[in-house]
Enzyme design. Sequence first.
Site, PDB file in Angstrom:
ATOM      1  N   THR A   1      44.066 -75.618  87.508  1.00 42.46           N
ATOM      2  CA  THR A   1      43.289 -76.853  87.532  1.00 42.46           C
ATOM      3  C   THR A   1      42.745 -77.202  86.156  1.00 42.46           C
ATOM      4  OG1 THR A   1      41.285 -75.641  88.180  1.00 42.46           O
ATOM      5  CG2 THR A   1      42.662 -76.533  89.944  1.00 42.46           C
TER       6      THR A   1
ATOM      7  N   GLU B   1      50.343 -82.800  88.967  1.00 43.58           N
ATOM      8  CA  GLU B   1      49.397 -83.923  88.929  1.00 43.58           C
ATOM      9  C   GLU B   1      48.994 -84.112  87.473  1.00 43.58           C
ATOM     10  OE1 GLU B   1      48.630 -85.906  91.226  1.00 43.58           O
ATOM     11  OE2 GLU B   1      48.885 -84.912  93.167  1.00 43.58           O
TER      12      GLU B   1
ATOM     13  N   CYS C   1      41.679 -88.801  85.743  1.00 46.93           N
ATOM     14  CA  CYS C   1      43.092 -89.185  85.638  1.00 46.93           C
ATOM     15  C   CYS C   1      43.300 -90.599  86.167  1.00 46.93           C
ATOM     16  CB  CYS C   1      43.979 -88.186  86.370  1.00 46.93           C
ATOM     17  SG  CYS C   1      43.496 -87.888  88.075  1.00 46.93           S
TER      18      CYS C   1
END
Length: 540
Positions: A193, A297, A331
């Site tokens: 992460t 991601e 993001c």
Amino acid sequence: MQRCLTATIALHRAFRQKTFTIHCKHTAAMSTLLINQPKYAWLKELGLAEDNNGVYHGTWGGQGEVITSYCPANNEPIARVRQATLSEYEETVQKSKEAWKVWADIPAPKRGEIVRQIGDALRKKIDVLGRLVSLEMGKIYVEGVGEVQEYIDVCDYAVGLSRMIGGPILPSERPGHALLEQWNPVGLVGIITAFNFPVAVYGWNNALALICGNVCLWKGAPSTPLTSVAVTKIVAEVLEHNSLPGAICSMTCGGADVGTAMAKDERVNLLSFTGSTQVGKSVGMMVQERFGRQLLELGGNNAIIVFEDADLNLVVPSAVFASVGTAGQRCTTTRRLILHESVHDTVVERIAKAYKQVRIGDPWDATTMYGPLHTGQAVEQYLAAVEKAKEQGGTVVCGGKVIDRPGNYVEPTIITGLAHDAPIVHTETFVPILYVLKFKEEEEAFGWNNEVKQGLSSSIFTKDMGRVFRWLGPKGSDCGIVNVNIPTSGAEIGGAFGGEKHTGGGRESGSDSWKQYMRRSTCTINYSKELPLAQGIKFE
């Protein structure tokens, strides 16, 4: 592949060196950690101390590099964490694989009960954990608490999902046969992460992976290690209370060496990576080299398009929230505001006025709306982007400077006058800079939205229903998140979260994202005494 791996390691080392230059520069002269000051005594409610172990696999350890976590709001040291060595990583993976043998045998609804308890444990600590996120990451307190709430919400969602996941029974063309889909866990899910959501992104992956029957190995961002330790302590207590192996949810704090090991490790059945497109590309190539499964991601160069019929009372607060929130470090942050020429000047004037009213201060102050950037390196990137925008023809309407106060504070910035395809406009800079563009026709606005390499989030503001459905259709937005009359940020957990193109293609959280954490088998069962072949083939 070796050249790629060498470049990846060099990239990680360069990033790590720059990060720790900022985060460790005061270590030698350091005398007082924040955790020892009465004002921050609440940190000990999370089980944190001056020195913390950064490895967990049922027992705590950490024999690697000692790093110091710093508060972005004042650059003062909070506490220290001992990271994992590669040998400790190896031990953690082995224990995780052993734990999976236990966890996979537990029925999915029972696994859901454990996840429910994790959600309840987080509820009890939501205030203090939210404060830690604010202190260590730098986002304002309400966003820190909101991030913990996301993990809780996903736990609630996953509990219900644990009684619903499964495949269909399909019609077979052969008599006396059944055709069905069977879904099984992939095994070990590695989760890497980023600093900007140090709780929520792990939660999205962890809750769904667990109810699907997987075990998790987490490597959080090197600059938010205290949050990783605190969350793991909460989860570990739930597992221990239920007499389950702690390695079901293991953790290895570390840098590029641990991340590279996870990407290359064939025992990691799925690697979920959240971070920059540049690093994500390297990680993806390493995982693909071993034909592994990945969930990426990555970045987003997100746009809001405002048409001439838009409700400006919705546009202004939406654009401000999406561009200034988390100091531009989401993001899904709005980085491009594409305005119809008829409303351009009015919207710019109103947003600039709103920017000047944004309350800047300590992130843990309840009245603060805007906090610091995460690192000094981000401040340098901000200044470089402002200068490049000026060089490429941009005009700074407001902001553009570093704020003279302790910490990593910069002014939220609006820049107009740039071409839609200016290099700086097409560059995702993870800072609070909003590029305002002017358009005439719908077709060009849609095209500008899609011409950047990333494809995460997008939004239009309009009352024209025909335009709405063109926007949602095949010639509209090419992003994974396509909104109407709301900002690009603030996604709900019930929908699948993720994007297209250089955003990576992964999906997390809601909808059918659970399928990413499972493997599908098509099963044909013959319960007759005959052996008919498909497509009517005779083989006699």
